[in-house]
Design an enzyme around this catalytic site. Structure first.
Site, short mmCIF file in Angstrom:
data_model
loop_
_atom_site.label_atom_id
_atom_site.label_comp_id
_atom_site.label_asym_id
_atom_site.label_seq_id
_atom_site.Cartn_x
_atom_site.Cartn_y
_atom_site.Cartn_z
N LYS A 198 0.86 -1.18 0.00
CA LYS A 198 0.00 0.00 0.00
C LYS A 198 0.90 1.23 0.00
O LYS A 198 1.70 1.43 0.92
CB LYS A 198 -0.90 0.00 1.23
CG LYS A 198 -1.73 1.28 1.35
CD LYS A 198 -2.74 1.19 2.48
CE LYS A 198 -3.48 2.50 2.65
NZ LYS A 198 -4.50 2.43 3.68
N LYS A 251 -2.16 -1.64 -3.77
CA LYS A 251 -3.04 -0.47 -3.70
C LYS A 251 -2.21 0.81 -3.73
O LYS A 251 -1.24 0.88 -2.95
CB LYS A 251 -3.83 -0.55 -2.39
CG LYS A 251 -4.64 0.68 -2.05
CD LYS A 251 -5.15 0.59 -0.65
CE LYS A 251 -5.83 1.89 -0.29
NZ LYS A 251 -6.27 1.95 1.08
C1 PBG Z 1 -7.55 3.49 5.73
C2 PBG Z 1 -7.82 3.30 4.28
C3 PBG Z 1 -7.63 4.22 3.23
C4 PBG Z 1 -8.10 3.61 2.08
C5 PBG Z 1 -8.52 2.33 2.43
N1 PBG Z 1 -8.33 2.16 3.78
C6 PBG Z 1 -7.13 5.61 3.27
C7 PBG Z 1 -5.76 5.89 3.71
O1 PBG Z 1 -4.94 4.99 3.91
O2 PBG Z 1 -5.50 7.07 3.90
C8 PBG Z 1 -8.16 4.23 0.72
C9 PBG Z 1 -9.24 3.72 -0.16
C10 PBG Z 1 -9.60 4.63 -1.28
O3 PBG Z 1 -8.98 5.69 -1.50
O4 PBG Z 1 -10.56 4.30 -1.99
N2 PBG Z 1 -6.30 3.09 6.16
ZN ZN Z 2 -5.83 3.86 8.27
#
Ligand code: PBG
Ligand code: ZN
Length: 328
Positions: A198, A251
């Site tokens: 991620k 992701k």
């Molecule tokens: C929370 C989380 C996020 C997303 C999924 N879980 C945001 C982040 O990490 O700031 C992003 C999903 C999206 O943008 O559709 N940790």
């Molecule tokens: Zn988070």
């Protein structure tokens, strides 16, 4: 003309074109991210995410029912609480009366065949908006963070989630969550999907608006991966395989197709998910609205590229559209 120069004879017909992909998009590949808020009657438009809303549990039947009829197979739940006391360790995350646990229970009863995944993170529930617990100096305190995440994951699994998906990026949380699931006698009942690679992306903006989860200070660059970090991503994928992840995720998806392809090679025996995140979805919509391309054509091109790179599962806000566009 040399014999080997001619390729077009192989894809002159729509059917022979369809045979060129190793795998095709299917409805069951799509997992739909949904936002659940704590007003049970809520149905609130999210301006930066076209067509998406924050839903209250009492609206789930009329919202999800028609999608299940069209072939929806899975959802991933995100909690968006407003009427709660956020604190340093994200206590509201697994409140039995909170939106996520209520929604799991409701969906299990309403739609017995629907596969229910839950995002596991603390940022929607901490007073500081970070994804873990902090030291006094504002840095991540890893050990209690993974303990708390494991506790939340077990409570979602106990409520009936088929899958828990930690998106926090704390080191060691996959092992801690797997251990906790096993110790709670849920090891064989709940899938662990790791947001392994991620990245710290600019594409989460609409999600943070929707979920109210932007950090109150600093950023997430000390736990989410630098966009340049191919090596770290590969190491994170391999680590999570060893720590007991059942599904690996990359992701965002479109700017990281090379990482999806690396993950397919590094974890060939695992399902491979990718998340077409909020900003990617908004970008495809914005381009279509600006007349740059046709929305449906671009939605197909982006998701087909993810399948080509090796994804077997796509988390996407386009899921309801694909239920209309795909035949199976
Ligand atoms: C929370 C989380 C996020 C997303 C999924 N879980 C945001 C982040 O990490 O700031 C992003 C999903 C999206 O943008 O559709 N940790
Ligand atoms: Zn988070």
């Amino acid at each position: 003309m040399d014999i080997s120069s001619i390729l077009q004879g192989g894809y002159q017909h729509p059917l022979s074109r369809s045979w060129q992909g190793r795998r095709q998009l299917t409805k069951s590949m799509f997992m739909y991210p949904i936002f659940i808020t704590d007003d049970p009657e809520a149905s609130v438009v999210i301006p930066t995410l076209p067509g998406q809303r924050r839903w209250g549990v009492n609206k789930l039947e009329s919202f999800i029912g028609p999608l299940v009829q069209k072939g929806l197979k899975s959802v991933i739940l995100f909690g968006v609480p407003f009427n709660c006391e956020k604190d340093g360790c994200g206590t509201p995350a697994d409140d039995p009366c909170g939106p996520v646990i209520q929604a799991i229970k409701k969906l299990r009863v309403l739609f017995p065949s629907l596969y229910i995944a839950c995002d596991v993170c603390l940022c929607e529930y901490t007073s500081h908006g970070h994804c873990g617990l902090l030291n006094d100096d504002g840095t991540i305190n890893t050990q209690p963070s993974v303990q708390r995440l494991a506790e939340v994951a077990v409570n979602y699994a106990k409520a009936g989630a088929h899958c828990v998906a930690p998106s926090d990026m704390m080191d060691g949380r996959i092992k801690a969550i797997k251990r906790a699931l096993i110790d709670a006698n849920l090891g064989s009942k709940c899938t662990l999907m790791s947001y392994s690679a991620k990245f710290a992306s600019a594409l989460y903006g609409p999600f943070r608006d929707a979920a109210g989860s932007a950090p109150s200070f600093g950023d997430r660059k000390c736990y989410q991966l630098p966009p340049t970090a191919k090596g770290l991503a590969r190491r994170a994928i391999q680590r999570d395989v060893v720590e007991g992840a059942d599904i690996i995720m990359v992701k965002p998806a479109l700017p990281y197709l090379d990482i999806i392809s690396d993950a397919a090679e590094l974890a060939p025996d695992h399902p491979l998910a990718c998340y077409q995140v909020s900003g990617e979805f908004a970008m495809v919509h914005a381009g279509a609205t600006a007349g740059v391309y046709d929305l449906k054509t671009m939605a197909f091109e982006t998701t087909e590229s993810m399948v080509r790179a090796g994804a077997t599962l796509i988390l996407s806000y386009f899921t309801p559209d694909f239920l209309d566009w795909l035949e199976t």
